[in-house]
Scaffold this motif. Structure first.
Motif, short mmCIF file in Angstrom:
data_model
loop_
_atom_site.label_atom_id
_atom_site.label_comp_id
_atom_site.label_asym_id
_atom_site.label_seq_id
_atom_site.Cartn_x
_atom_site.Cartn_y
_atom_site.Cartn_z
N SER A 1 -9.71 -0.49 -0.98
CA SER A 1 -8.75 -0.16 -0.08
C SER A 1 -9.20 0.06 1.48
O SER A 1 -10.38 0.39 1.66
CB SER A 1 -7.94 1.27 -0.89
OG SER A 1 -8.92 2.11 -0.95
N GLN A 2 -8.27 0.28 2.36
CA GLN A 2 -8.51 0.84 3.77
C GLN A 2 -7.42 1.63 4.17
O GLN A 2 -6.21 1.42 4.17
CB GLN A 2 -8.80 -0.37 4.41
CG GLN A 2 -9.35 0.02 5.79
CD GLN A 2 -9.57 -1.35 6.57
OE1 GLN A 2 -8.97 -2.10 6.83
NE2 GLN A 2 -11.00 -1.13 7.16
N ALA A 3 -7.59 2.89 4.54
CA ALA A 3 -6.63 3.91 4.88
C ALA A 3 -7.13 3.97 6.51
O ALA A 3 -7.91 4.25 6.78
CB ALA A 3 -6.84 5.04 3.93
N ALA B 1 -2.15 8.49 -1.85
CA ALA B 1 -2.65 7.35 -1.84
C ALA B 1 -3.50 6.70 -2.97
O ALA B 1 -4.28 7.75 -3.49
CB ALA B 1 -3.47 7.11 -0.58
N GLY C 1 0.82 -1.05 0.04
CA GLY C 1 0.02 -0.01 -0.03
C GLY C 1 0.94 1.45 -0.02
O GLY C 1 2.20 1.16 -0.53
N ASN D 1 -2.21 3.44 3.84
CA ASN D 1 -3.52 2.94 2.87
C ASN D 1 -3.12 1.61 2.40
O ASN D 1 -2.00 1.37 1.67
CB ASN D 1 -3.61 3.99 1.72
CG ASN D 1 -4.91 3.40 0.91
OD1 ASN D 1 -5.84 3.42 1.23
ND2 ASN D 1 -4.51 3.30 -0.43
N LEU E 1 -6.71 4.97 -3.52
CA LEU E 1 -7.96 4.83 -3.12
C LEU E 1 -8.74 4.00 -4.04
O LEU E 1 -8.63 4.27 -5.24
CB LEU E 1 -8.98 6.02 -2.68
CG LEU E 1 -8.14 6.75 -1.40
CD1 LEU E 1 -8.94 7.76 -1.10
CD2 LEU E 1 -7.64 5.84 -0.36
N ASP F 1 -12.47 3.89 3.93
CA ASP F 1 -12.71 2.55 3.25
C ASP F 1 -13.91 2.84 2.61
O ASP F 1 -14.91 3.39 2.64
CB ASP F 1 -12.36 1.53 4.19
CG ASP F 1 -13.53 1.41 5.34
OD1 ASP F 1 -14.41 1.98 5.45
OD2 ASP F 1 -13.24 0.24 5.94
#
Length: 162
Positions: A80-82, A44, A19, A118, A46, A141
């Motif tokens: 994705s997940q930040a 990032a 990530g 992320n 996303l 997310d």
């Protein structure tokens, strides 16, 4: 019997397969707000998948200590997940490469002050693991109708050592 992995500092280069590192390192890409704010632009990638939308949640996770033992990894196959800490406290980031649909050997990173991450879509990772209280994070997310979560319990635990 547990297996040991050593924690390493979080860097953009080392974390790239999993990530993006969110920080304000280096010079800003541009100045905005009448020259009073440096913008570190587009840090990032996303991904909210088909049928999903961006959401911002606030998590309050219990702090853990090192050495830290874990036997669960998860991933989000649809987005994705930040994780953006709302304090300057470090947190532990555990990630693993995908090896045929299951996690490979995990790696552990310790964030520096004011760093977030992320996780790219489908990356195996550990649970949110702050190393000091309070463990408050803004999380960006995918919000959608599907659960967007796969969990994998390891046959043998790992222990993260300093």
């Amino acid at each position: 019997m547990t297996r040991e992995i050593a924690i390493q500092p979080l860097s953009a280069e080392a974390f790239a397969p999993f990530g993006d590192v969110l920080d304000a390192a280096g010079e800003p890409d541009r100045m905005i707000n009448a020259g009073l704010c440096g913008r570190h632009h587009d840090r990032a990638r996303l991904d909210f998948g088909e049928g999903g939308r961006a959401g911002i949640s606030v998590f309050n996770a219990q702090a853990r200590t090192l050495p830290y033992t874990f036997d669960l990894l998860e991933r989000h196959p649809e987005g994705s997940q930040a994780f953006v800490p709302m304090t300057a406290n470090p947190f532990l980031v555990i990630v693993a490469p995908d090896e045929g649909g299951v996690p490979g050997r995990p790696r552990a990173f310790r964030t520096g002050p004011h760093q977030g991450i992320n996780l790219h879509c489908g990356v195996w990772h550990g649970v949110l693991t702050p190393l000091a209280a309070p463990g408050i994070f803004a999380v960006v997310d995918r919000i959608g109708e599907t659960p967007n979560l796969e969990e994998f319990f390891l046959d043998r635990a790992y222990i993260v050592v300093p």
